[in-house]
Design a protein around this motif. Structure first.
Motif, PDB file in Angstrom:
ATOM      1  N   HIS A 152       5.529  10.987 -50.928  1.00 25.42           N
ATOM      2  CA  HIS A 152       5.877  12.081 -49.666  1.00 25.42           C
ATOM      3  C   HIS A 152       4.570  11.537 -49.235  1.00 25.42           C
ATOM      4  CE1 HIS A 152       5.145  16.123 -47.818  1.00 25.42           C
ATOM      5  NE2 HIS A 152       6.053  14.961 -47.286  1.00 25.42           N
ATOM      6  N   THR A 153       4.075  10.963 -47.906  1.00 23.89           N
ATOM      7  CA  THR A 153       2.678  10.626 -46.652  1.00 23.89           C
ATOM      8  C   THR A 153       3.376  11.686 -45.952  1.00 23.89           C
ATOM      9  OG1 THR A 153       4.557   8.872 -46.756  1.00 23.89           O
ATOM     10  CG2 THR A 153       2.890   8.077 -48.359  1.00 23.89           C
ATOM     11  N   PRO A 154       2.911  12.121 -45.637  1.00 20.37           N
ATOM     12  CA  PRO A 154       3.214  13.202 -44.376  1.00 20.37           C
ATOM     13  C   PRO A 154       2.158  12.982 -42.758  1.00 20.37           C
ATOM     14  CG  PRO A 154       2.250  14.813 -45.795  1.00 20.37           C
ATOM     15  CD  PRO A 154       2.511  13.613 -46.283  1.00 20.37           C
ATOM     16  N   GLY A 155       2.071  13.163 -41.732  1.00 18.86           N
ATOM     17  CA  GLY A 155       1.349  13.174 -41.264  1.00 18.86           C
ATOM     18  C   GLY A 155       1.922  12.487 -39.470  1.00 18.86           C
ATOM     19  N   HIS A 156       2.443  11.550 -39.583  1.00 19.85           N
ATOM     20  CA  HIS A 156       2.874  11.356 -38.639  1.00 19.85           C
ATOM     21  C   HIS A 156       4.479  11.980 -38.902  1.00 19.85           C
ATOM     22  CE1 HIS A 156       5.425   8.199 -35.762  1.00 19.85           C
ATOM     23  NE2 HIS A 156       6.414   8.702 -36.984  1.00 19.85           N
TER      24      HIS A 156
END
Length: 254
Positions: free
Chosen positions: A151-155
């Motif tokens: 999980h790599t939120p941000g964009h």
């Protein structure tokens, strides 16, 4: 299909299916395992991507969008089964945060070599229920290949990368690529974006497979992006409206 897609072989069991005739230059990746396949992202839905995957494999395919922005979910309608991170499942069930008119304006933004068969009036935002909800750390077994969900939120809040540990390949979606990285949407989070870069830079990575523009990307780009975000943070600009920042191999807009 009017030659909308370009197919490039990454390995004997991995293909990039690209939309170079649109300014987004979106890449989707067909990962072929012994038992089944995964299609990472499905493009814009301007042409039928399943007609391409059918020429590359006869095994069952699960579609997994790295996130649910329009240029990654357009082809989901062509597949019986797709998986999605839990955070963005509501977006495909009536809560998509961007208007259809705005999406259509992006679809026809130039450069765009529009196929004769494409009708903007019929363009819609895919809605549907995933077969499986994904969480950070989940593993997807294809038989002889395994993908780990990161999980790599941000964009976007439910953005994921997929990591193939045996090969040390990282499918980065819109988190890392060689062009303008964006965290300016109301649903984006520049601080979370920096944290996600920190998360993936700790992985052993021999190959980056991103969702836009250049296919051949140096693995050093992850550290470069980290340094870029750190520089922005030091300037006190790591927030919405912070501006557009240009670095040697990429830009960051927040």
């Amino acid at each position: 299909m009017e030659n909308w897609f370009t197919v490039e072989k990454i390995s004997e069991d991995t293909f990039a299916i690209s939309e170079y005739k649109h300014w987004e230059e979106t890449h989707c990746y067909l990962i072929i395992g012994e038992q089944k396949c995964v299609l990472i992202d499905t493009g814009m839905g301007i042409s039928n991507i399943k007609e391409i995957t059918d020429t590359l494999t006869d095994k069952p395919i699960v579609a997994i969008p790295t996130h649910t922005h329009w240029d990654h979910i357009g082809g989901l309608k062509e597949f019986d089964e797709f998986y999605l991170h839990e955070t963005e499942a509501p977006w495909l069930n009536g809560e998509f945060p961007l208007s259809l008119d705005y999406i259509k304006s992006l679809v026809i933004e130039i450069p765009f070599e529009q196929p004769k068969s494409f009708n903007l009036e019929n363009y819609t935002i895919f809605q549907g229920m995933p077969k499986m909800i994904l969480k950070d750390g989940d593993k997807i077994d294809l038989g002889n290949r395994q993908l780990k969900v990161i999980h790599t939120p941000g964009h976007s809040p439910g953005h994921i990368c997929l990591y193939e540990a045996d090969r040390e390949w990282l499918y980065t979606g819109d988190l890392v690529y060689m062009d303008k990285l964006t965290a300016f949407f109301p649903t984006s989070d520049p601080v979370a974006y920096k944290q996600s870069i920190d998360k993936i830079r700790k992985l052993e990575v021999k190959k980056i497979l991103s969702s836009h523009h250049k296919l051949e990307i140096p693995t050093s780009l992850i550290s470069e992006v980290w340094e870029g975000f750190s520089e922005i943070e030091e300037k006190g600009k790591l927030h919405h409206g912070g501006g557009l920042f240009t670095f040697e191999n990429f830009q960051i807009e927040i």
